[in-house]
Design an enzyme around this catalytic site. Structure first.
Site, PDB file in Angstrom:
ATOM      1  N   TYR A 275      24.462 -13.932  -9.269  1.00 15.25           N
ATOM      2  CA  TYR A 275      24.673 -15.312  -9.861  1.00 15.25           C
ATOM      3  C   TYR A 275      23.513 -15.520 -10.632  1.00 15.25           C
ATOM      4  O   TYR A 275      22.415 -15.669 -10.315  1.00 15.25           O
ATOM      5  CB  TYR A 275      24.905 -16.255  -8.713  1.00 15.25           C
TER       6      TYR A 275
ATOM      7  N   PHE B  81      37.874 -20.554  -5.076  1.00 12.14           N
ATOM      8  CA  PHE B  81      38.744 -21.253  -6.105  1.00 12.14           C
ATOM      9  C   PHE B  81      39.592 -22.326  -5.581  1.00 12.14           C
ATOM     10  O   PHE B  81      40.794 -22.043  -5.516  1.00 12.14           O
ATOM     11  CB  PHE B  81      39.768 -20.100  -6.859  1.00 12.14           C
TER      12      PHE B  81
ATOM     13  N   GLY C  85      43.425 -22.063 -10.788  1.00  7.74           N
ATOM     14  CA  GLY C  85      42.975 -22.362 -12.135  1.00  7.74           C
ATOM     15  C   GLY C  85      41.686 -21.593 -12.855  1.00  7.74           C
ATOM     16  O   GLY C  85      41.402 -22.035 -13.982  1.00  7.74           O
TER      17      GLY C  85
ATOM     18  N   PRO D 264      42.970 -17.378 -16.601  1.00  4.30           N
ATOM     19  CA  PRO D 264      44.228 -17.629 -17.056  1.00  4.30           C
ATOM     20  C   PRO D 264      45.300 -17.072 -16.364  1.00  4.30           C
ATOM     21  O   PRO D 264      45.357 -16.000 -15.643  1.00  4.30           O
ATOM     22  CB  PRO D 264      44.140 -16.977 -18.404  1.00  4.30           C
TER      23      PRO D 264
ATOM     24  N   LEU E 258      40.539 -25.214  -6.198  1.00  5.68           N
ATOM     25  CA  LEU E 258      41.436 -25.909  -6.842  1.00  5.68           C
ATOM     26  C   LEU E 258      42.110 -24.966  -8.015  1.00  5.68           C
ATOM     27  O   LEU E 258      43.023 -25.608  -8.690  1.00  5.68           O
ATOM     28  CB  LEU E 258      40.564 -26.939  -7.772  1.00  5.68           C
TER      29      LEU E 258
END
Length: 296
Positions: free
Chosen positions: A54, A209, A213, A216, A211
């Protein structure tokens, strides 16, 4: 209201933690990154998710600077990929046993510690993202052998798994797995059977993830009319609805939502107090689940 705490590696932690990946957005504002993490601790966050790749080590440096021993924060890192500043993607796969060991050593140095609380082996068998190829296709037993050796040496406190299938988790159970991180959300519930296995085995389920999205083609929780209707009725945001649903869905769920914004951090932590009545929860449960299998 959902329970505010859950068991993780034998410790009781609050169910909403912090995913530190977004701190890399503050690369040129280190003081802001440190202040954000300090604010998370002030809000009661006691588990943080990170990785040496990261921000090419920046995020681990911030954690090292911001967290204090008496904060009591459990830091969870991961191996299976390394930083790749010169490549088309910011990381490269590092699945071979010797690479896993080197990644653990890199995390130890980056975090400035002699023991990593929890290390997730990110295998990339399932979910959105890269897939191992060539010499990066490594047998699970070989990977678990080096991970358990590192645990026996005291360099790892506990072992988790990430981006794995139901069969892989079943095979790994004898090694003593404390958590599983897979892509999972209200709109992408492919791994429901795996979540239930983890619940039965006392393993924390830590969705990334949460949520949807992110890539793509992946569905987004915040696009769902039912989510917006609940948000309006409770005067909260659609994102808070999606996160709160995860906490209501199973008692072994721990959240690690990430953000580089203090107000957003405070909103994320606040979801632990969100209450759904039976009708609201049924309306959310009825939202269609779509596949999260998108490769990049």
């Amino acid at each position: 209201m959902t329970a505010l705490t859950a068991s993780f590696d034998g410790r009781t932690v609050r169910r909403v933690g912090y995913g530190a990946m977004q701190l890399e957005r503050l690369h040129d504002r280190r003081d802001d990154a440190v202040a954000l993490l300090r604010r998370a601790v002030e809000l009661g966050v006691d588990h943080v998710d990170t990785a040496e790749f990261y921000g090419f080590g920046f995020v681990n440096e911030v954690i090292r600077q911001a967290l204090r021993d008496d904060d009591g924060v459990l830091v969870v890192t991961k191996v299976g990929a390394d930083p790749n500043p010169e490549g088309p993607l910011p990381l490269r796969l590092a699945q071979r046993p010797e690479q896993l060991r080197a990644s653990v050593e890199n995390n130890l140095r980056g975090l400035g510690t002699d023991r990593l609380d929890v290390v997730n082996l990110r295998r990339l068998d399932t979910g959105p993202g890269l897939r191992p190829e060539g010499d990066q296709v490594v047998d699970l037993d070989d990977q678990l052998a080096v991970m358990t050796a590192l645990r026996d040496e005291g360099k790892i406190g506990a072992i988790g798994l990430s981006s794995v299938s139901l069969d892989v988790v079943r095979r790994a159970l004898p090694a003593g797995i404390v958590c599983v991180q897979n892509a999972y959300s209200l709109v992408s519930r492919d791994d429901e059977d795996l979540l239930q296995l983890c619940l039965a085995e006392g393993i924390a389920w830590v969705p990334f993830f949460p949520l949807g999205g992110t890539f793509p083609g992946l569905p987004k929780v915040t696009d769902e009319p039912a989510v917006h209707a609940v948000a309006e009725s409770l005067d909260i945001t659609p994102s808070q609805v999606g996160l709160a649903w995860l906490l209501h869905h199973a008692p072994n769920v721990l959240l690690i939502p990430g953000t580089a914004d203090v107000a957003h951090l405070e909103a994320n932590v606040a979801v632990s107090a969100v209450t759904f009545d039976a009708a609201t929860l049924a309306a959310l449960d009825a939202v269609e689940s779509r596949s999260s299998e998108v490769a990049i």
